[in-house]
Design an enzyme around this catalytic site. Sequence first.
Site, PDB file in Angstrom:
ATOM      1  N   THR A  49       5.155   0.787   3.110  1.00  0.00           N
ATOM      2  CA  THR A  49       4.870  -0.020   1.915  1.00  0.00           C
ATOM      3  C   THR A  49       6.155  -0.648   1.394  1.00  0.00           C
ATOM      4  O   THR A  49       6.219  -1.850   1.112  1.00  0.00           O
ATOM      5  CB  THR A  49       4.228   0.861   0.817  1.00  0.00           C
ATOM      6  OG1 THR A  49       2.970   1.336   1.300  1.00  0.00           O
ATOM      7  CG2 THR A  49       4.019   0.099  -0.477  1.00  0.00           C
ATOM      8  N   ASN A  91      -5.468  -0.961  11.231  1.00  0.00           N
ATOM      9  CA  ASN A  91      -5.712   0.420  10.817  1.00  0.00           C
ATOM     10  C   ASN A  91      -7.182   0.750  10.614  1.00  0.00           C
ATOM     11  O   ASN A  91      -7.532   1.893  10.342  1.00  0.00           O
ATOM     12  CB  ASN A  91      -4.946   0.714   9.512  1.00  0.00           C
ATOM     13  CG  ASN A  91      -5.286  -0.262   8.409  1.00  0.00           C
ATOM     14  OD1 ASN A  91      -5.368  -1.465   8.624  1.00  0.00           O
ATOM     15  ND2 ASN A  91      -5.518   0.248   7.222  1.00  0.00           N
ATOM     16  N   GLN A  93       0.906   1.188  12.276  1.00  0.00           N
ATOM     17  CA  GLN A  93      -0.088   1.913  13.074  1.00  0.00           C
ATOM     18  C   GLN A  93       0.202   1.819  14.570  1.00  0.00           C
ATOM     19  O   GLN A  93      -0.462   2.480  15.368  1.00  0.00           O
ATOM     20  CB  GLN A  93      -1.493   1.358  12.801  1.00  0.00           C
ATOM     21  CG  GLN A  93      -2.005   1.585  11.394  1.00  0.00           C
ATOM     22  CD  GLN A  93      -2.448   3.024  11.134  1.00  0.00           C
ATOM     23  OE1 GLN A  93      -2.639   3.819  12.055  1.00  0.00           O
ATOM     24  NE2 GLN A  93      -2.595   3.375   9.878  1.00  0.00           N
ATOM     25  N   SER A 145       6.639   3.674   9.656  1.00  0.00           N
ATOM     26  CA  SER A 145       6.531   4.778   8.708  1.00  0.00           C
ATOM     27  C   SER A 145       6.380   6.092   9.483  1.00  0.00           C
ATOM     28  O   SER A 145       5.461   6.230  10.289  1.00  0.00           O
ATOM     29  CB  SER A 145       5.303   4.551   7.821  1.00  0.00           C
ATOM     30  OG  SER A 145       5.195   5.577   6.883  1.00  0.00           O
ATOM     31  N   HIS A 174       5.387   9.113   8.854  1.00  0.00           N
ATOM     32  CA  HIS A 174       4.245  10.044   8.755  1.00  0.00           C
ATOM     33  C   HIS A 174       3.042   9.599   9.584  1.00  0.00           C
ATOM     34  O   HIS A 174       2.066  10.342   9.725  1.00  0.00           O
ATOM     35  CB  HIS A 174       3.853  10.283   7.293  1.00  0.00           C
ATOM     36  CG  HIS A 174       3.123   9.170   6.623  1.00  0.00           C
ATOM     37  ND1 HIS A 174       1.756   9.158   6.495  1.00  0.00           N
ATOM     38  CD2 HIS A 174       3.549   8.042   6.015  1.00  0.00           C
ATOM     39  CE1 HIS A 174       1.376   8.073   5.827  1.00  0.00           C
ATOM     40  NE2 HIS A 174       2.460   7.371   5.537  1.00  0.00           N
ATOM     41  N   THR A 198      20.232   7.090  -2.564  1.00  0.00           N
ATOM     42  CA  THR A 198      20.771   8.097  -1.652  1.00  0.00           C
ATOM     43  C   THR A 198      19.854   8.254  -0.446  1.00  0.00           C
ATOM     44  O   THR A 198      18.640   8.359  -0.587  1.00  0.00           O
ATOM     45  CB  THR A 198      20.946   9.447  -2.390  1.00  0.00           C
ATOM     46  OG1 THR A 198      21.840   9.207  -3.469  1.00  0.00           O
ATOM     47  CG2 THR A 198      21.515  10.513  -1.473  1.00  0.00           C
ATOM     48  N   CYS A 205     -10.845   0.923   1.469  1.00  0.00           N
ATOM     49  CA  CYS A 205      -9.576   0.213   1.662  1.00  0.00           C
ATOM     50  C   CYS A 205      -9.641  -1.239   1.202  1.00  0.00           C
ATOM     51  O   CYS A 205      -8.752  -2.022   1.476  1.00  0.00           O
ATOM     52  CB  CYS A 205      -9.153   0.227   3.124  1.00  0.00           C
ATOM     53  SG  CYS A 205      -8.689   1.845   3.702  1.00  0.00           S
TER      54      CYS A 205
HETATM   55  N1  PMP Z   1       0.551  -0.712   6.892  1.00  0.00           N
HETATM   56  C1  PMP Z   1      -0.483  -0.167   7.530  1.00  0.00           C
HETATM   57  C2  PMP Z   1      -1.157  -0.944   8.606  1.00  0.00           C
HETATM   58  C3  PMP Z   1      -0.919   1.117   7.207  1.00  0.00           C
HETATM   59  O1  PMP Z   1      -1.948   1.655   7.854  1.00  0.00           O
HETATM   60  C4  PMP Z   1      -0.250   1.830   6.175  1.00  0.00           C
HETATM   61  C5  PMP Z   1      -0.665   3.227   5.787  1.00  0.00           C
HETATM   62  N2  PMP Z   1      -2.009   3.367   5.471  1.00  0.00           N
HETATM   63  C6  PMP Z   1       0.825   1.208   5.527  1.00  0.00           C
HETATM   64  C7  PMP Z   1       1.201  -0.053   5.906  1.00  0.00           C
HETATM   65  C8  PMP Z   1       1.587   1.893   4.426  1.00  0.00           C
HETATM   66  O2  PMP Z   1       2.354   2.930   4.955  1.00  0.00           O
HETATM   67  P1  PMP Z   1       3.099   3.987   4.029  1.00  0.00           P
HETATM   68  O3  PMP Z   1       2.140   5.095   3.800  1.00  0.00           O
HETATM   69  O4  PMP Z   1       4.270   4.434   4.813  1.00  0.00           O
HETATM   70  O5  PMP Z   1       3.488   3.278   2.797  1.00  0.00           O
END
Ligand code: PMP
Length: 375
Positions: free
Chosen positions: A70, A149, A178, A196, A198, A234, A318
């Site tokens: 994000t 996604n 993704q 990202s 996670h 940081t 979404c």
């Molecule tokens: N872009 C896409 C295509 C995603 O699927 C997501 C997470 N749902 C994000 C951006 C945002 O990622 P983050 O959780 O790291 O902010």
Amino acid sequence: MIYFDNAATTQPFKEALETFNTTSEKYFYNTASIHQAGKNAAKLLETARKQILDLMYLPDYDLVFTSSATESNNIAILSTLRHKKQFGKTILTSELEHPSIVNVLAEMKDEGFIVKYIKTTSVGKIDLEDFKEKLDSDVIFVTTMSLNNIIGSVQPIEQMVKILEDYPKAHFHVDATQGIGKTDIDYKGVDTISISAHKFNGVKGTGGLFVKTLDNLHPVFYGGGHEYNVRSGTVNLPGITAMAKALRLTLNNARSVHKRLNDFNEQIRDAVKDLKSIKVQPKDAPYIVNMSFVGAKGEVVVNALSKRGILVSTTSACASRLAELNETLLALKNPGDVIEGSIRISMGHYTTQDDVDALVTALKSVYEELGDVLK
Ligand code: PMP
């Protein structure tokens, strides 16, 4: 609980957690401190940065560490556009984007930019002919995701890079959140790329923005000048070293995981193919199966599966730009009842055959329970 919501987030690899903990214990120092411990931490930061750039086959790029995709998406858009105003006003994007793109572009519209949406093909990919038609000398920014996604459609990034060679003024941003480990896309030539940790079994709160030409990026918020003065604050060294570890493991295992999930994907599709009120979206990357219980609400199906120990997500939740309904499914011209009844099943590194067997049993049982509700 059996987890089928890997597109929302993934379980961290044990190795990534170990790296996180070791870095937190032994390298908790501030990478900006000039004493020896700070220097050692800064050295580790640069090692992780180089490792990630090499793993992504982007050795000539820079990498700005952020807190999330994000944040990376926001920086790429806000930072670039504010300095490109004098060259043009048009932004091209797909109809398939995540809110961290869609909602920033809505802000940009308020600042006087024009946002145009590239059409989508029937299998959820960017329509390259429409892309070419919409490109003109006023386009200063193009943004798309690498892998959707909601249904898992892989986007034609390499072809877009090629097409954009004739439009050097246009900055090309790709939201690859993704896509990591799930496609073989070559990102070379893309101006900025978001990731990202996670989403690929790293730890939450760590993201990155790959940058082809660092000089084109300016701070979005201001501070001590960390991360090339693009992203002050940081640096999250434990998260970053864990991300490097997770990326290596993800890419090393990508082929075997792809093969296994492809098989699971087919099994899930096969299990519901004779259930007449279930509509399944087209397949591309194997880790997502998006299906609708037509006539029911997605939330009801998610809750019914959750009661049976299966965790999936809805897709209608979404929504952000167009209406209450999900944009990706709308772009594929699905009717309202298909969108309302849709659920997203997303697999990952830890998904097993037993999980898939349990899912299939639960899907059939929910289908029976819903009975007359279904169309
Ligand atoms: N872009 C896409 C295509 C995603 O699927 C997501 C997470 N749902 C994000 C951006 C945002 O990622 P983050 O959780 O790291 O902010």
